[in-house]
Scaffold this active site. Structure first.
Site, PDB file in Angstrom:
ATOM      1  N   THR A  83       4.217   6.239   5.355  1.00 37.07           N
ATOM      2  CA  THR A  83       4.485   5.889   3.945  1.00 37.07           C
ATOM      3  C   THR A  83       4.315   7.115   3.053  1.00 37.07           C
ATOM      4  OG1 THR A  83       3.920   3.613   4.354  1.00 37.07           O
ATOM      5  CG2 THR A  83       3.724   4.359   2.080  1.00 37.07           C
TER       6      THR A  83
ATOM      7  N   GLU B 170       6.794 -11.452   0.282  1.00 38.27           N
ATOM      8  CA  GLU B 170       7.331 -10.913   1.542  1.00 38.27           C
ATOM      9  C   GLU B 170       7.610 -11.996   2.586  1.00 38.27           C
ATOM     10  OE1 GLU B 170       5.936  -7.007   2.985  1.00 38.27           O
ATOM     11  OE2 GLU B 170       4.425  -7.154   1.414  1.00 38.27           O
TER      12      GLU B 170
ATOM     13  N   HIS C 216      -7.309 -12.729 -23.021  1.00 35.62           N
ATOM     14  CA  HIS C 216      -7.144 -11.813 -24.149  1.00 35.62           C
ATOM     15  C   HIS C 216      -5.683 -11.488 -24.403  1.00 35.62           C
ATOM     16  CE1 HIS C 216     -11.487 -11.177 -24.464  1.00 35.62           C
ATOM     17  NE2 HIS C 216     -11.442 -11.383 -23.147  1.00 35.62           N
TER      18      HIS C 216
ATOM     19  N   LYS D 115      13.228   2.161   2.084  1.00 35.62           N
ATOM     20  CA  LYS D 115      12.563   3.297   2.748  1.00 35.62           C
ATOM     21  C   LYS D 115      13.599   4.208   3.407  1.00 35.62           C
ATOM     22  CE  LYS D 115       8.001   1.285   3.506  1.00 35.62           C
ATOM     23  NZ  LYS D 115       6.961   0.842   4.419  1.00 35.62           N
TER      24      LYS D 115
HETATM   25  C1  F6R Z   1       5.061  -4.967   5.417  1.00 40.64           C
HETATM   26  C2  F6R Z   1       4.277  -4.758   4.227  1.00 40.64           C
HETATM   27  C3  F6R Z   1       4.576  -3.592   3.320  1.00 40.64           C
HETATM   28  C4  F6R Z   1       4.010  -2.275   3.889  1.00 40.64           C
HETATM   29  C5  F6R Z   1       4.227  -1.117   2.916  1.00 40.64           C
HETATM   30  C6  F6R Z   1       3.575   0.182   3.356  1.00 40.64           C
HETATM   31  O1  F6R Z   1       4.562  -6.046   6.160  1.00 40.64           O
HETATM   32  O2  F6R Z   1       3.414  -5.532   3.988  1.00 40.64           O
HETATM   33  O3  F6R Z   1       4.023  -3.889   2.066  1.00 40.64           O
HETATM   34  O4  F6R Z   1       2.644  -2.428   4.163  1.00 40.64           O
HETATM   35  O5  F6R Z   1       5.604  -0.916   2.755  1.00 40.64           O
HETATM   36  O6  F6R Z   1       3.905   0.526   4.663  1.00 40.64           O
HETATM   37  P1  F6R Z   1       2.733   0.914   5.675  1.00 40.64           P
HETATM   38  O7  F6R Z   1       1.845  -0.282   5.725  1.00 40.64           O
HETATM   39  O8  F6R Z   1       3.381   1.207   6.972  1.00 40.64           O
HETATM   40  O9  F6R Z   1       2.060   2.101   5.068  1.00 40.64           O
END
Ligand code: F6R
Length: 354
Positions: free
Chosen positions: A103, A235, A251, A345
């Site tokens: 990520t 999700e 508030h 992504k």
């Molecule tokens: C998928 C999910 C997403 C990922 C997020 C970050 O099930 O819940 O919210 O967690 O896109 O990706 P990671 O977890 O691989 O860092």
């Protein structure tokens, strides 16, 4: 429909049901594993903890932070962004949490923390996050559980809590965790698919939320639980959901409860509560609920048993996971699929550097 297990499972080709069903057992497993992991060695004593993560990988950090508000020995901050705060330095334990380890926000923020001299720790299945952390001499806590990140919550939450406890930065919750999981195993019996709707609280809640705009209200240790419900409804059940917090909503949000009319009619407000909340906050809950009634907005309250803060979190997180699962079935969607996140992504990866 929810009571016909064949039809229910027809909407669940990747068996999200099994992942949710395994949650209590995975909590224990993750806890046990984290009891023997090597710990990061501070160059100087840790003065702060910063945890970087996004989405399903960040919510565990939020649960830890909210749980430890009264016993954390150093400030603990969760960052869902590309940057590290300016105060990060040699006395900081910088934890990167990413199921995939790829990520970009988490990688960039941890890189910045490393440049500032922080001690790194990673919680991940691998990827660039593991490489980066190892290269900097940091500890990597491996996640050995195959699931979508949101379905691996036990492994993204409890290792953090246990490792921080073993470092003496938050309270040791060994007894609390074991008692909480034992209680959850019993409590959740009536939320399972084999329990019919008339006796199944999770199925009933899913039906109540199905045609509305869910609004989850949390306070104190239950704020991240409200966010978890929101994320799981987004999700798993593929729909809108939103969060409010008490006392903050008293508030601002209460001024606009009745408008626009179509939204007020659609809203389904669920207070996630606990007997462990201070009396003043529970009083606010009741007063806020009265205002909702006046504005013609539907609302309900679900209190956890109040066995402990951690037990409250696990109980309501698990209930919310089942609710999101049933809501997915009512909507005829696959709870595991997450095409828009994957697509976004991929688009970001194709446009690196922008
Ligand atoms: C998928 C999910 C997403 C990922 C997020 C970050 O099930 O819940 O919210 O967690 O896109 O990706 P990671 O977890 O691989 O860092």
């Amino acid at each position: 429909m929810l009571d016909d297990l064949v039809r229910l499972r027809a909407h669940d080709p990747e068996a999200m049901e099994e992942k949710i069903r395994e949650f209590p057992a995975q909590c224990l497993l993750a806890w046990e594993r984290a009891g023997t992991l090597p710990l990061p060695v501070p160059a100087v004593p840790f003065r702060q903890v910063v945890i970087f993560g996004m989405g399903g990988s960040a919510i565990g950090a939020d649960l830890v932070r909210a749980l430890s508000e009264k016993d954390a020995r150093v400030p603990l901050v969760v960052v869902r962004d590309y940057h590290a705060p300016a105060w990060v330095g040699p006395g900081t334990l910088a934890i990167g949490v990413s199921y995939s380890g790829t990520t970009e926000e988490t990688l960039q923020a941890l890189t910045a923390a490393l440049a500032a001299g922080a001690t790194p720790l990673a919680l991940t299945t691998g990827g660039r996050l593991a490489e980066l952390t190892r290269a900097a001499g940091g500890v990597v806590i491996p996640i050995a559980y195959q699931a979508r990140p949101r379905a691996a919550l036990a492994h993204l939450f409890l290792p953090l809590l246990r490792v921080l406890g073993r470092l003496g930065l938050v309270a040791d919750r060994d007894g609390e965790l074991r008692a909480a999981v034992a209680a959850l195993q019993v409590r959740r019996a009536t939320w399972l698919p084999e329990t019919p709707t008339r006796r199944n609280e999770a199925k009933q809640l899913a039906r109540w939320l199905a045609r509305g705009l869910p609004v989850f209200v949390g306070s104190r240790h239950l704020v991240p639980v409200a966010w978890r419900w929101k994320g799981q409804l987004n999700e798993n059940a593929k729909g809108w959901a939103t969060v409010e917090m008490l006392p903050e909503m008293d508030h601002n949000a209460i001024v606009g409860l009745g408008l626009p009319r179509p939204v007020a009619r659609q809203a389904r407000v669920l207070f996630l509560s606990s007997p462990l909340l201070p009396e003043r906050l529970r009083w606010r809950e009741a007063a806020t609920a009265a205002l909702l009634t006046e504005a013609g907005v539907r609302h309900r309250r679900r209190a956890a048993a109040g066995q402990s803060l951690l037990a409250d979190q696990l109980e309501l997180v698990h209930l919310g996971d089942w609710v999101s699962y049933y809501l997915a079935a009512l909507r005829g969607v696959d709870p595991t699929a997450m095409a828009p996140i994957d697509q976004l992504k991929a688009a970001l990866a194709a446009n690196e550097g922008r």
